[in-house]
Design a protein around this motif. Sequence first.
Motif, PDB file in Angstrom:
ATOM      1  N   LEU A 107       0.818  -1.216   0.000  1.00  0.00           N
ATOM      2  CA  LEU A 107       0.000   0.000   0.000  1.00  0.00           C
ATOM      3  C   LEU A 107       0.852   1.267   0.000  1.00  0.00           C
ATOM      4  O   LEU A 107       0.489   2.254  -0.650  1.00  0.00           O
ATOM      5  N   ILE A 108       1.957   1.261   0.715  1.00  0.00           N
ATOM      6  CA  ILE A 108       2.825   2.442   0.721  1.00  0.00           C
ATOM      7  C   ILE A 108       3.350   2.718  -0.689  1.00  0.00           C
ATOM      8  O   ILE A 108       3.333   3.861  -1.159  1.00  0.00           O
ATOM      9  N   PHE A 109       3.799   1.680  -1.379  1.00  0.00           N
ATOM     10  CA  PHE A 109       4.306   1.866  -2.741  1.00  0.00           C
ATOM     11  C   PHE A 109       3.201   2.338  -3.684  1.00  0.00           C
ATOM     12  O   PHE A 109       3.402   3.269  -4.472  1.00  0.00           O
ATOM     13  N   LEU A 110       2.043   1.703  -3.619  1.00  0.00           N
ATOM     14  CA  LEU A 110       0.938   2.107  -4.497  1.00  0.00           C
ATOM     15  C   LEU A 110       0.423   3.502  -4.150  1.00  0.00           C
ATOM     16  O   LEU A 110       0.113   4.294  -5.054  1.00  0.00           O
ATOM     17  N   ASP A 111       0.338   3.807  -2.870  1.00  0.00           N
ATOM     18  CA  ASP A 111      -0.091   5.147  -2.456  1.00  0.00           C
ATOM     19  C   ASP A 111       0.878   6.212  -2.958  1.00  0.00           C
ATOM     20  O   ASP A 111       0.459   7.288  -3.400  1.00  0.00           O
ATOM     21  N   THR A 112       2.162   5.909  -2.916  1.00  0.00           N
ATOM     22  CA  THR A 112       3.158   6.862  -3.392  1.00  0.00           C
ATOM     23  C   THR A 112       3.023   7.091  -4.897  1.00  0.00           C
ATOM     24  O   THR A 112       3.129   8.229  -5.368  1.00  0.00           O
ATOM     25  N   ALA A 116       1.965  10.652  -6.697  1.00  0.00           N
ATOM     26  CA  ALA A 116       2.713  11.284  -7.785  1.00  0.00           C
ATOM     27  C   ALA A 116       1.786  11.620  -8.958  1.00  0.00           C
ATOM     28  O   ALA A 116       1.869  12.717  -9.531  1.00  0.00           O
ATOM     29  N   LEU A 117       0.911  10.695  -9.327  1.00  0.00           N
ATOM     30  CA  LEU A 117      -0.032  10.934 -10.421  1.00  0.00           C
ATOM     31  C   LEU A 117      -0.964  12.096 -10.096  1.00  0.00           C
ATOM     32  O   LEU A 117      -1.181  12.999 -10.915  1.00  0.00           O
ATOM     33  N   SER A 162      -8.812  18.338  -5.172  1.00  0.00           N
ATOM     34  CA  SER A 162      -7.679  17.500  -5.549  1.00  0.00           C
ATOM     35  C   SER A 162      -6.478  17.732  -4.637  1.00  0.00           C
ATOM     36  O   SER A 162      -5.792  16.777  -4.240  1.00  0.00           O
ATOM     37  N   PHE A 163      -6.204  18.979  -4.294  1.00  0.00           N
ATOM     38  CA  PHE A 163      -5.096  19.240  -3.367  1.00  0.00           C
ATOM     39  C   PHE A 163      -5.427  18.716  -1.965  1.00  0.00           C
ATOM     40  O   PHE A 163      -4.524  18.319  -1.227  1.00  0.00           O
ATOM     41  N   GLY A 164      -6.689  18.685  -1.605  1.00  0.00           N
ATOM     42  CA  GLY A 164      -7.089  18.026  -0.361  1.00  0.00           C
ATOM     43  C   GLY A 164      -6.793  16.537  -0.418  1.00  0.00           C
ATOM     44  O   GLY A 164      -6.339  15.943   0.562  1.00  0.00           O
ATOM     45  N   GLY A 165      -7.047  15.913  -1.582  1.00  0.00           N
ATOM     46  CA  GLY A 165      -6.705  14.508  -1.776  1.00  0.00           C
ATOM     47  C   GLY A 165      -5.208  14.260  -1.657  1.00  0.00           C
ATOM     48  O   GLY A 165      -4.775  13.254  -1.096  1.00  0.00           O
ATOM     49  N   ILE A 166      -4.410  15.192  -2.161  1.00  0.00           N
ATOM     50  CA  ILE A 166      -2.949  15.077  -2.049  1.00  0.00           C
ATOM     51  C   ILE A 166      -2.540  15.098  -0.575  1.00  0.00           C
ATOM     52  O   ILE A 166      -1.725  14.277  -0.137  1.00  0.00           O
ATOM     53  N   LEU A 167      -3.103  16.012   0.174  1.00  0.00           N
ATOM     54  CA  LEU A 167      -2.799  16.087   1.608  1.00  0.00           C
ATOM     55  C   LEU A 167      -3.195  14.799   2.324  1.00  0.00           C
ATOM     56  O   LEU A 167      -2.438  14.282   3.162  1.00  0.00           O
ATOM     57  N   LEU A 168      -4.348  14.241   1.976  1.00  0.00           N
ATOM     58  CA  LEU A 168      -4.783  12.988   2.599  1.00  0.00           C
ATOM     59  C   LEU A 168      -3.848  11.838   2.232  1.00  0.00           C
ATOM     60  O   LEU A 168      -3.566  10.969   3.068  1.00  0.00           O
ATOM     61  N   PHE A 169      -3.352  11.806   0.992  1.00  0.00           N
ATOM     62  CA  PHE A 169      -2.391  10.773   0.604  1.00  0.00           C
ATOM     63  C   PHE A 169      -1.099  10.884   1.402  1.00  0.00           C
ATOM     64  O   PHE A 169      -0.525   9.880   1.817  1.00  0.00           O
ATOM     65  N   VAL A 170      -0.624  12.102   1.617  1.00  0.00           N
ATOM     66  CA  VAL A 170       0.589  12.288   2.421  1.00  0.00           C
ATOM     67  C   VAL A 170       0.359  11.743   3.826  1.00  0.00           C
ATOM     68  O   VAL A 170       1.205  11.036   4.381  1.00  0.00           O
ATOM     69  N   LEU A 171      -0.807  12.048   4.398  1.00  0.00           N
ATOM     70  CA  LEU A 171      -1.124  11.530   5.734  1.00  0.00           C
ATOM     71  C   LEU A 171      -1.216  10.003   5.734  1.00  0.00           C
ATOM     72  O   LEU A 171      -0.745   9.355   6.673  1.00  0.00           O
ATOM     73  N   LEU A 172      -1.807   9.419   4.697  1.00  0.00           N
ATOM     74  CA  LEU A 172      -1.904   7.956   4.606  1.00  0.00           C
ATOM     75  C   LEU A 172      -0.526   7.306   4.543  1.00  0.00           C
ATOM     76  O   LEU A 172      -0.275   6.294   5.205  1.00  0.00           O
ATOM     77  N   ILE A 173       0.364   7.884   3.752  1.00  0.00           N
ATOM     78  CA  ILE A 173       1.705   7.318   3.616  1.00  0.00           C
ATOM     79  C   ILE A 173       2.460   7.431   4.943  1.00  0.00           C
ATOM     80  O   ILE A 173       3.108   6.476   5.384  1.00  0.00           O
ATOM     81  N   LEU A 174       2.367   8.586   5.571  1.00  0.00           N
ATOM     82  CA  LEU A 174       3.035   8.761   6.868  1.00  0.00           C
ATOM     83  C   LEU A 174       2.461   7.817   7.921  1.00  0.00           C
ATOM     84  O   LEU A 174       3.208   7.233   8.716  1.00  0.00           O
ATOM     85  N   LEU A 175       1.152   7.655   7.924  1.00  0.00           N
ATOM     86  CA  LEU A 175       0.505   6.758   8.879  1.00  0.00           C
ATOM     87  C   LEU A 175       0.957   5.319   8.687  1.00  0.00           C
ATOM     88  O   LEU A 175       1.274   4.631   9.653  1.00  0.00           O
ATOM     89  N   SER A 176       1.030   4.872   7.438  1.00  0.00           N
ATOM     90  CA  SER A 176       1.495   3.509   7.158  1.00  0.00           C
ATOM     91  C   SER A 176       2.959   3.338   7.539  1.00  0.00           C
ATOM     92  O   SER A 176       3.353   2.297   8.082  1.00  0.00           O
ATOM     93  N   ALA A 177       3.766   4.361   7.261  1.00  0.00           N
ATOM     94  CA  ALA A 177       5.194   4.266   7.604  1.00  0.00           C
ATOM     95  C   ALA A 177       5.402   4.209   9.111  1.00  0.00           C
ATOM     96  O   ALA A 177       6.219   3.421   9.603  1.00  0.00           O
ATOM     97  N   VAL A 178       4.653   4.996   9.848  1.00  0.00           N
ATOM     98  CA  VAL A 178       4.768   4.979  11.313  1.00  0.00           C
ATOM     99  C   VAL A 178       4.302   3.635  11.859  1.00  0.00           C
ATOM    100  O   VAL A 178       4.927   3.056  12.750  1.00  0.00           O
ATOM    101  N   THR A 179       3.240   3.105  11.309  1.00  0.00           N
ATOM    102  CA  THR A 179       2.730   1.807  11.752  1.00  0.00           C
ATOM    103  C   THR A 179       3.765   0.698  11.520  1.00  0.00           C
ATOM    104  O   THR A 179       3.972  -0.161  12.378  1.00  0.00           O
ATOM    105  N   LEU A 180       4.406   0.731  10.354  1.00  0.00           N
ATOM    106  CA  LEU A 180       5.427  -0.289  10.064  1.00  0.00           C
ATOM    107  C   LEU A 180       6.666  -0.110  10.929  1.00  0.00           C
ATOM    108  O   LEU A 180       7.293  -1.086  11.321  1.00  0.00           O
ATOM    109  N   SER A 181       7.026   1.123  11.218  1.00  0.00           N
ATOM    110  CA  SER A 181       8.248   1.347  12.003  1.00  0.00           C
ATOM    111  C   SER A 181       8.066   0.976  13.478  1.00  0.00           C
ATOM    112  O   SER A 181       9.050   0.749  14.166  1.00  0.00           O
TER     113      SER A 181
END
Length: 183
Positions: A107-112, A116-117, A162-181
């Motif tokens: 999910l982190i890779f796909l979310d990233t 980008a898209l 759309s920029f709100g969606g970008i912000l939510l994606f950043v939060l999703l990626i950070l959340l997943s990274a923190v969970t994995l770490s």
Amino acid sequence: MKAGVIELGSGSTPKTNASRGVSILDFILRIAAVIATLGSAIAMGTTNESLPFFTQFIRFRAKYDDLPMFTFFVVANAIVSVYLLLSLALSIFHIIRSKAQVSRIVLIFLDTGMLALLTAAASAAAAIVYLAHKGNTQANWFAICQQFNSFCERISGSLIGSFGGILLFVLLILLSAVTLSRR
């Protein structure tokens, strides 16, 4: 000899409960991102305004598909929305199995990639929206927003989603990274 204490209950530890809470937050953020990106695609894709010129039979028209950047914006937001809808299944899986790691990495890779898209599409559309509002006298591009008010309001609102969606994606990626770490 020490007496052991047997804990009765659900058998879940505080760490598991915290992971489940993060997974629920992930699910909620994904739903919010679906709403933002799908709303942006619909708002931009249905943007159309016509103005009369001299007579009723000659009209100027502004439509989103007149500019390739807006078409790219609509398609990219639609792709990201479909991805987010499909990723809800993995998010539900993470709520049920909070210790899953491989699917979180996927999910982190796909979310990233989707981030980008979405960023590319929103940035391209933002450049055109800026030109629509301000124009560029050196290139003889005139601001059209004085004439096409409804068109400009809708495309600007679509960018906000759309920029709100970008912000939510950043939060999703950070959340997943923190969970994995934390594991």
